[in-house]
Design a protein around this motif. Structure first.
Motif, PDB file in Angstrom:
ATOM      1  N   LEU A  57      29.603 -25.022  -9.923  1.00  0.00           N
ATOM      2  CA  LEU A  57      29.623 -23.855  -9.036  1.00  0.00           C
ATOM      3  C   LEU A  57      30.673 -23.966  -7.938  1.00  0.00           C
ATOM      4  O   LEU A  57      31.142 -22.943  -7.416  1.00  0.00           O
ATOM      5  CB  LEU A  57      28.236 -23.650  -8.418  1.00  0.00           C
ATOM      6  CG  LEU A  57      27.128 -23.227  -9.389  1.00  0.00           C
ATOM      7  CD1 LEU A  57      25.792 -23.135  -8.644  1.00  0.00           C
ATOM      8  CD2 LEU A  57      27.462 -21.894 -10.050  1.00  0.00           C
ATOM      9  N   HIS A  60      34.214 -21.817  -8.000  1.00  0.00           N
ATOM     10  CA  HIS A  60      34.467 -20.403  -7.671  1.00  0.00           C
ATOM     11  C   HIS A  60      35.481 -20.267  -6.533  1.00  0.00           C
ATOM     12  O   HIS A  60      35.434 -21.036  -5.576  1.00  0.00           O
ATOM     13  CB  HIS A  60      33.160 -19.724  -7.257  1.00  0.00           C
ATOM     14  CG  HIS A  60      32.222 -19.480  -8.394  1.00  0.00           C
ATOM     15  ND1 HIS A  60      32.497 -18.647  -9.452  1.00  0.00           N
ATOM     16  CD2 HIS A  60      30.982 -19.966  -8.641  1.00  0.00           C
ATOM     17  CE1 HIS A  60      31.487 -18.615 -10.283  1.00  0.00           C
ATOM     18  NE2 HIS A  60      30.546 -19.414  -9.824  1.00  0.00           N
ATOM     19  N   GLY A  85      29.230 -16.896 -15.744  1.00  0.00           N
ATOM     20  CA  GLY A  85      29.492 -16.805 -14.317  1.00  0.00           C
ATOM     21  C   GLY A  85      30.946 -16.767 -13.905  1.00  0.00           C
ATOM     22  O   GLY A  85      31.252 -16.867 -12.703  1.00  0.00           O
TER      23      GLY A  85
END
Length: 331
Positions: A57, A60, A85
């Protein structure tokens, strides 16, 4: 995605910009848009999606680059990427490798703008995230004034959110992929003209940009600049991106701090069975004009590849580097 995200990005590079590389780059810049290696539609449809598409994550904003030419397959894989995602789905219409040409995707698609437009339209219909195209200014004997405009107008009319243009032709006959990165002359002015002709479309320039200062200079003419080999081979350059491009503080004051920030990730990956070298191979260019940089590289190269190599190898390598230099000294 915010328009400003396009101001600076790190290029998708096969065999280089894997998940470990991207996590490292994220510790050097919070704001750069990162890209995956190009992944083919077939690999994603039939392969191990978690292995191919999984990412941390912290990466990003991160974009997924796809290779393919079947609109239905691209729509399916774009949807899969969005579900994983990713912040953007990018279609490769610029890679000149023989393997790509034989599969009817990459730079050879510059000759089929209508097909590329159908691919973009299908992808746009499948996802809510931005869909972008990365291309060359032309291939082989094409006139770049005609070829680039034809492709650009076709894909923008189909909903393409941004164009990333490598400012060289790709010669699919007579030059190797490596030669295609250096031999065809750069034509930045051609990309500038495209931007003037399409003022409402984000245009990002790529190809031969040696550093952040040069990237910033391009922003007088286009919306964004993308660094490739300079960002990978000399990652210390990325430490100045947030300050020089976005007017914000860098995430770390020095490369040593950034590598220390990587420790929790490295520990997590080692516990999962990832080899140390899979991560540290991206660090070899971390230091520039710093005493001990060569010893750092040598220690990682010799010790990081050994079975069972652990975090102590990285710490020993860092200890061989000179005084705790700030980011600007490393540049």
């Amino acid at each position: 995605m915010e328009y400003q995200e396009y101001r600076f990005s790190v290029a998708p590079m096969m065999d280089w910009t894997d998940r470990h590389c991207r996590v490292f780059h994220r510790h050097l810049t919070r704001r750069a848009l990162l890209y995956t290696e190009m992944l083919t539609t077939g690999a994603i449809i039939h392969g191990d999606r978690k292995r191919l598409l999984g990412f941390d994550l912290v990466e990003h904003p991160v974009a997924l680059q796809l290779g393919g030419s079947d609109p239905r397959e691209l729509a399916l894989v774009a949807r899969i990427g969005e579900e994983f995602g990713y912040d953007e789905i990018n279609l490769n219409v610029g890679c000149p490798s023989d393997r790509v040409k034989d599969g009817r995707f990459g730079a050879c698609l510059m000759a089929e703008p209508d097909l590329v437009a159908r691919c973009v339209e299908a992808m746009k219909g499948a996802v809510a995230v931005p869909v972008t195209v990365k291309c060359r200014i032309g291939i082989d004997d094409q006139d770049p004034e005609v070829a680039l405009d034809n492709l650009a107008h076709a894909v923008v009319d189909s909903g393409c959110d941004a164009l990333i243009v490598h400012a060289r032709k790709a010669w699919l006959s007579g030059l190797s992929p490596k030669e295609n990165r250096d031999i065809p002359p750069l034509d930045y002015d051609r990309v500038y003209r495209l931007k003037r002709a399409m003022p409402d479309v984000p245009v990002i320039i790529n190809g031969g940009i040696p550093g952040v200062d040069e990237a910033r200079a391009h922003l007088d003419h286009v919306d964004g600049a993308m660094l490739g080999r300079a960002a990978y081979q000399e990652p210390w350059r990325l430490l100045s991106v947030d300050t020089d491009i976005f007017g914000e503080a860098a995430p770390h004051a020095s490369m040593q701090d950034a590598l220390e920030g990587m420790v929790p990730y490295i520990e997590q990956q080692l516990a999962r069975g990832t080899r140390l070298h899979s991560m540290t191979r991206h660090f070899v260019g971390a230091f520039h004009a710093v005493p001990g940089a060569r010893a750092f590289r040598r220690h990682l190269a010799e010790q990081g590849v050994k079975p069972g190599a652990g975090l102590e190898v990285l710490r020993e390598a860092i200890a061989r580097v000179g005084a705790h230099a700030p980011a600007e000294a490393a540049a």
